[in-house]
Write an enzyme that holds these catalytic residues in place. Structure first.
Site, PDB file in Angstrom:
ATOM      1  N   ILE A 140      27.391  23.079 -19.821  1.00  0.00           N
ATOM      2  CA  ILE A 140      28.309  22.562 -20.840  1.00  0.00           C
ATOM      3  C   ILE A 140      27.872  21.141 -21.186  1.00  0.00           C
ATOM      4  O   ILE A 140      27.829  20.269 -20.316  1.00  0.00           O
ATOM      5  CB  ILE A 140      29.767  22.571 -20.320  1.00  0.00           C
ATOM      6  CG1 ILE A 140      30.215  24.005 -19.965  1.00  0.00           C
ATOM      7  CG2 ILE A 140      30.698  21.934 -21.360  1.00  0.00           C
ATOM      8  CD1 ILE A 140      30.290  24.980 -21.127  1.00  0.00           C
ATOM      9  N   LYS A 141      27.548  20.937 -22.452  1.00  0.00           N
ATOM     10  CA  LYS A 141      27.067  19.618 -22.895  1.00  0.00           C
ATOM     11  C   LYS A 141      28.239  18.723 -23.273  1.00  0.00           C
ATOM     12  O   LYS A 141      29.113  19.125 -24.039  1.00  0.00           O
ATOM     13  CB  LYS A 141      26.146  19.768 -24.107  1.00  0.00           C
ATOM     14  CG  LYS A 141      24.707  19.976 -23.758  1.00  0.00           C
ATOM     15  CD  LYS A 141      23.859  20.117 -25.007  1.00  0.00           C
ATOM     16  CE  LYS A 141      23.222  18.814 -25.400  1.00  0.00           C
ATOM     17  NZ  LYS A 141      22.258  18.997 -26.513  1.00  0.00           N
ATOM     18  N   ILE A 142      28.203  17.521 -22.725  1.00  0.00           N
ATOM     19  CA  ILE A 142      29.275  16.544 -22.937  1.00  0.00           C
ATOM     20  C   ILE A 142      28.622  15.184 -23.187  1.00  0.00           C
ATOM     21  O   ILE A 142      27.648  14.826 -22.513  1.00  0.00           O
ATOM     22  CB  ILE A 142      30.182  16.468 -21.679  1.00  0.00           C
ATOM     23  CG1 ILE A 142      30.842  17.824 -21.399  1.00  0.00           C
ATOM     24  CG2 ILE A 142      31.227  15.370 -21.817  1.00  0.00           C
ATOM     25  CD1 ILE A 142      31.533  17.917 -20.044  1.00  0.00           C
TER      26      ILE A 142
END
EC number: 2.2.1.2
Length: 315
Positions: free
Chosen positions: A130-132
């Site tokens: 999950i890219k944050i």
């Protein structure tokens, strides 16, 4: 041997694209997407059915137009991810809405929703990142998610403070940007840089060495390249995510490739984790990092809005 094959022997090669055909061609281990890449991929004719499916999914879930947009957007990103996972043996990175970058709670909830969509499609957590965005709030969200078994890719990373805070939070992977750092210095200093003096290359080199020096397990994945020289200067980095035009250039070159990043020293005792105040103080000492983080979030938000406009016309 091509430079691309030589690079694969020392670094995990990742494709920075949502284009299925490019991924098939270069056979990376993993792939990364972001709102801008999803937007450009959604214009490709082979993705029409994925958009239609996302729209149908959103309509079935809610009658509220605003909620439909959110659901369609999430489902489209996951649909593209699912197609990519049919090709890559490793992981796909799917990004949380950039407009949530300063909201820890909302980022956690969005990450869980994205992961549930993948899980419902039969994909296990170990194939997703999950890219944050690497804001203080994003890093805190990732700290919670990692403990839940949701691995994160902290992106838009421009400062040593961001890198250190990510490692201290136990983040799975970071994406320190190279090319966007170069862009800033070229504009600010009005000069060109050889690859070895490239400020983006120096930044990733320093982060890599810091992590290895203190025994952090967080993966360093260099990202955002402007030229092949930037890539060859950090050969040996844990992973590199590279756009198709530069993958093509590497595949067509047989120039020798020397490993540049490799840490052989002792592992030192880690310092105490940065406090929020220390993080902001150190991060804000770097005008490039402040500007590029804010600009990156704004740019992704603009592309999300363009994507929403495209989806809204179909809802």
């Amino acid at each position: 041997m091509s430079q691309l094959d030589a690079l694969r022997e020392m670094t995990v090669v990742v494709a920075d694209t949502g284009d299925i055909e490019a991924i098939k061609q270069y056979q990376p281990q993993d792939a990364t997407t972001n709102p801008s890449l999803i937007l450009s991929a959604s214009a490709l004719p082979q993705y029409a059915s994925l958009i239609d499916d996302a729209v149908a999914y959103a309509k079935a879930r809610s009658d509220d137009k605003a909620q439909q947009l959110i659901d369609a957007e999430d489902k489209l990103a996951v649909n593209i991810g699912l197609e990519i996972l049919k090709i890559v043996p490793g992981r796909i990175s799917t990004e949380v809405d950039a407009r949530l970058s300063y909201d820890t709670k909302a980022t956690i909830e969005k990450a869980r929703q994205i992961m549930k969509l993948y899980n419902d499609a039969g994909i296990s957590n170990d194939r997703i990142l999950i890219k944050i965005a690497s804001t203080w709030q994003g890093i805190r969200a990732a700290e919670v998610l990692e403990k839940e078994g949701i691995n994160c890719n902290l992106t838009l990373l421009f400062s040593q403070a961001q890198a250190r805070a990510c490692a201290e939070a136990g983040v799975y992977l970071i994406s320190p940007f190279v090319g966007r750092i170069l862009d800033w210095y070229k504009a600010a200093e009005k000069k060109e840089y050889a690859p070895a003096e490239d400020p983006g290359v120096i930044s990733v080199t320093n982060i890599y060495n810091y992590y290895k020096q203190y025994g952090y397990q967080t993966v360093v994945m260099g990202a955002s390249f402007r030229n092949v020289g930037e890539i060859t200067e950090i050969a040996g980095c844990d992973r590199l995510t590279i756009a198709p035009p530069l993958l093509k250039e590497l595949a067509e070159s047989n120039a020798p490739l020397v490993r540049k990043l490799e840490y052989k020293g002792e592992v030192k005792t880690r310092p105490a984790p940065l406090t929020e105040a220390e993080f902001y103080w150190q991060h804000n000492q770097d005008p490039m990092a402040i500007e590029k983080l804010a600009e990156g979030i704004r740019k992704f938000a603009v592309d999300i809005e363009k994507l929403e406009a495209m989806l809204a016309a179909k809802l």
